[in-house]
Design an enzyme around this catalytic site. Structure first.
Site, PDB file in Angstrom:
ATOM      1  N   GLU A 486      -0.759   0.458  -3.371  1.00 44.01           N
ATOM      2  CA  GLU A 486      -0.533  -0.232  -4.649  1.00 44.01           C
ATOM      3  C   GLU A 486      -0.810   0.650  -5.857  1.00 44.01           C
ATOM      4  O   GLU A 486      -0.188   0.474  -6.902  1.00 44.01           O
ATOM      5  CB  GLU A 486      -1.307  -1.551  -4.737  1.00 44.01           C
ATOM      6  N   LYS A 601      -2.773  -8.882 -12.384  1.00 49.81           N
ATOM      7  CA  LYS A 601      -4.061  -9.219 -11.779  1.00 49.81           C
ATOM      8  C   LYS A 601      -4.095 -10.641 -11.256  1.00 49.81           C
ATOM      9  O   LYS A 601      -4.672 -10.913 -10.220  1.00 49.81           O
ATOM     10  CB  LYS A 601      -5.156  -9.023 -12.828  1.00 49.81           C
TER      11      LYS A 601
HETATM   12  C1  F6R Z   1      -4.945  -6.041  -4.536  1.00 48.38           C
HETATM   13  C2  F6R Z   1      -5.245  -7.320  -5.146  1.00 48.38           C
HETATM   14  C3  F6R Z   1      -4.428  -8.489  -4.735  1.00 48.38           C
HETATM   15  C4  F6R Z   1      -5.241  -9.792  -4.841  1.00 48.38           C
HETATM   16  C5  F6R Z   1      -4.337 -10.992  -4.579  1.00 48.38           C
HETATM   17  C6  F6R Z   1      -5.097 -12.290  -4.610  1.00 48.38           C
HETATM   18  O1  F6R Z   1      -5.810  -5.044  -4.969  1.00 48.38           O
HETATM   19  O2  F6R Z   1      -6.092  -7.435  -5.986  1.00 48.38           O
HETATM   20  O3  F6R Z   1      -3.904  -8.327  -3.470  1.00 48.38           O
HETATM   21  O4  F6R Z   1      -6.281  -9.760  -3.924  1.00 48.38           O
HETATM   22  O5  F6R Z   1      -3.314 -11.019  -5.535  1.00 48.38           O
HETATM   23  O6  F6R Z   1      -5.685 -12.496  -5.859  1.00 48.38           O
HETATM   24  P1  F6R Z   1      -6.897 -13.488  -6.039  1.00 48.38           P
HETATM   25  O7  F6R Z   1      -8.048 -12.912  -5.301  1.00 48.38           O
HETATM   26  O8  F6R Z   1      -7.125 -13.541  -7.505  1.00 48.38           O
HETATM   27  O9  F6R Z   1      -6.471 -14.805  -5.458  1.00 48.38           O
END
Ligand code: F6R
Length: 606
Positions: A486, A601
């Protein structure tokens, strides 16, 4: 996805909006735009690409002057990133910014086209702006209420009506929105870091609520016009926590924060040396009553769940089903009221994870969420929430949030194992103590940073690479591989080491580096055999193993030795070199480490 902000107060609105948006760029950076009341009229400026493009454009051209306005940073869903598709959308009477997706926008657009409206963008948002204009007869709240009754989907909206130049309006459903409360000034924002420079006090806007915000007042109403009283929230962390603090990138800062945030997360959940999830209302009685445990999440959070599965199955002898939220929700999962569904999410706003939570609740399962962002939708809607205390994670690639999620997986497994009588008190104390030692072990693991930088220099020119491991090392490999691809844009896959020879090994040549993770004593020999298989085919091999692992030097081209923890806890220590290798590979390739392309994010769309 997308970040929205708004300001009403005495300050230079453009400056406040730009500053607030700069803290939300992690939510998307395909374009940015602002709308500000200037001499009683709505003045809009927008530009494709990063916020700095908008700033440059305004420096050379027109920079709106005023004290009331809204702003947006975009992660494109409907319509390519372009000036025209950038928010705010609207016309001279109404201007809006939107985070979310309007599912029935085509129907609304057709309706409005019939009424003579013309559309300039390909966005779903423009239909909301025009629908507001269509219904507007002088009363903003009535108009917004009517429009909310017609649009379907998810939204956090910031709205301005030209006839009310001292006020901004906000509404939300299924996308986050907070209202920052200052002295003689108020704000709206998709996330707390956007307002920390100005205030730490905020309200959480709930589902289907509408806010009317002036510099001196915040009024919140329900869809039937009822007034809603809210508790003022306080952001415990300050702006500095959301700054780089001397590190070149947020990601590096966040990697280094791991010892501290793990401590902060586990300590309140340990009482007299034993795991204590009662702190979050989760009793041992309850834990042992579940028929099945499902852990559902996306991306990195799902990888934390995978480690959780291995640990819970091994220590607590309880079967765990782990799934990706976007798959789980559409495959008629056989959950019932005897089951536990655990959702893991840093942001607490991930659309698919949230949908699984709602599905689990519909099916009357007990839901526990492991969430980092306080007051987020998933945290609020689940039966129990275990907050991780990672603080704001700004880098799009998750690191510290992953570690604290792992730490909760361990505490959960230990408490469950003890509750079920699978381990006795002595062993439970031992394991809990080992977990408490992890922050120090990670501190030591951070000392191998230079070695990881060197490994990055060996990987930076690869087109593709493989991560291999078995058991917990396989679960960790998946995260290592995701991190690398990524942020460095090098294609990479994680494979169960024993599965390679069933097809994938045909890809292995001297142009395909392999990162082999072997931290589990009981699987070491087996993984070593798999390493020999790839080495024999010319691969450059990097072995990540324990400091104490004694294998011949010619097994791998490079060995990255990780400080030792109990085998079951090794993913926490070995995650550090994985993160650092990804980080340095990305830096050496000149990539935008904290804001990798196409990513955001907080993924609030399906
Ligand atoms: C990768 C990353 C994503 C998140 C995913 C879930 O580094 O950060 O794969 O883990 O989009 O996001 P959350 O944890 O906010 O539900």
């Amino acid at each position: 996805m997308c970040g929205i902000v708004g300001y009403v107060g005495p300050k230079d609105c453009t400056e406040v909006l730009i500053s607030a948006l700069s803290k939300l760029e992690y939510r998307g950076y395909d374009s940015a735009g602002i709308a500000v009341f200037e001499n009683g009229q709505i003045s809009v400026e927008k530009a494709k690409g990063r916020l700095k493009n908008l700033e440059e454009k305004m420096e050379k051209g027109h920079r709106p002057k005023g004290h009331v306005g809204i702003g947006h940073t975009r992660w494109a869903t409907h319509g390519e990133p372009s000036d025209i598709n950038s928010h705010p959308h609207g016309n001279k009477r109404v201007s809006i910014v939107h985070n979310g997706i309007i599912e029935n926008y085509i129907k609304i657009k057709n309706f409005l086209v019939d009424k003579g409206y013309e559309f300039v963008s390909e966005t779903d948002t423009e239909t909301v702006a025009k629908l507001l204009d269509f219904y507007y007869e002088g009363n903003p709240v009535e108009t917004i209420t009517r429009v909310l009754g017609e649009i379907e989907g998810s939204y956090a909206l910031g709205i301005m009506f030209s006839e009310y130049p001292d006020t901004i309006y906000a509404a939300r459903k299924d996308s986050p929105l907070i209202i920052g409360v200052g002295e003689g000034e108020n704000f709206i924002a998709s996330d707390v870091p956007a307002i920390l420079k100005y205030t730490r006090h905020y309200y959480l806007l709930e589902q289907n609520e509408i806010a009317v915000i002036t510099k001196d007042s915040v009024e919140i109403k329900g869809l039937h016009g009822e007034k809603i009283e809210k508790e003022l929230q306080y952001a415990g962390w300050d702006e500095e926590a959301a700054e780089k603090g001397g590190y070149e990138h947020f990601m590096l800062k966040e990697i280094h924060e791991q010892p501290a945030v793990i401590k902060r997360t586990i300590l309140p959940r340990i009482m007299d040396g034993m795991p204590f999830l009662e702190e979050c209302g989760i009793t041992s009685e309850m834990l042992k009553s579940f028929r099945k445990i499902y852990i559902v999440a996306c991306g990195t959070a799902m990888h934390a769940g995978l480690v959780g599965k291995y640990v819970i199955e091994r220590i607590a002898e309880t079967e765990v089903i782990v799934d990706i939220a976007s798959e789980f929700r559409y495959r008629n999962p056989l959950i019932g009221k005897e089951d536990l569904v655990m959702l893991i999410s840093q942001s607490g706003e991930t659309a698919d994870t949230k949908a699984v939570l709602r599905l689990a609740k519909e099916k009357q399962a007990t839901t526990i969420s492991v969430v980092n962002v306080k007051g987020s939708s998933i945290a609020r809607e689940s039966d129990f929430v275990i907050y991780t205390h990672a603080g704001p994670e700004i880098s799009v690639a998750s690191t510290k949030a992953y570690s604290v999620q792992l730490s909760i997986m361990y505490l959960f497994a230990f408490q469950l194992a003890y509750a079920k009588g699978i381990i006795d008190e002595k062993r439970c104390r031992e394991l809990t103590l080992e977990l408490q030692e992890i922050p120090d072990i990670i501190e030591k693991a951070l000392e191998i940073e230079e070695k990881c930088q060197f490994i990055g220099s060996r990987l930076m020119n690869a087109d593709s690479l493989l991560y291999i491991g078995r058991g917990l090392d396989y679960a960790l490999s998946m995260e290592g591989s995701l991190k690398l691809k990524e942020i460095s844009y090098i294609h990479s896959e994680a494979y169960a080491a024993g599965e390679l020879k069933h097809g994938t090994i045909s890809l292995v040549t001297d142009e395909m580096p392999v990162i082999a993770v072997a931290t589990q004593d009981d699987l070491l020999e087996k993984t070593i055999s798999n390493i020999k298989e790839v080495k024999a085919r010319g691969a450059l091999v990097i072995l990540i193993c324990k400091e104490t692992t004694d294998v011949s030097h010619d097994i791998a081209d490079y060995q990255v030795k990780v400080p030792v923890a109990e085998d079951i806890l090794m993913p926490m220590a070995a995650a550090v070199p994985m993160q650092l290798i990804a980080y340095y590979t990305s830096v050496l390739r000149g990539c935008d480490v904290d804001k990798p392309r196409n990513l955001a994010k907080s993924v609030t769309v399906e």
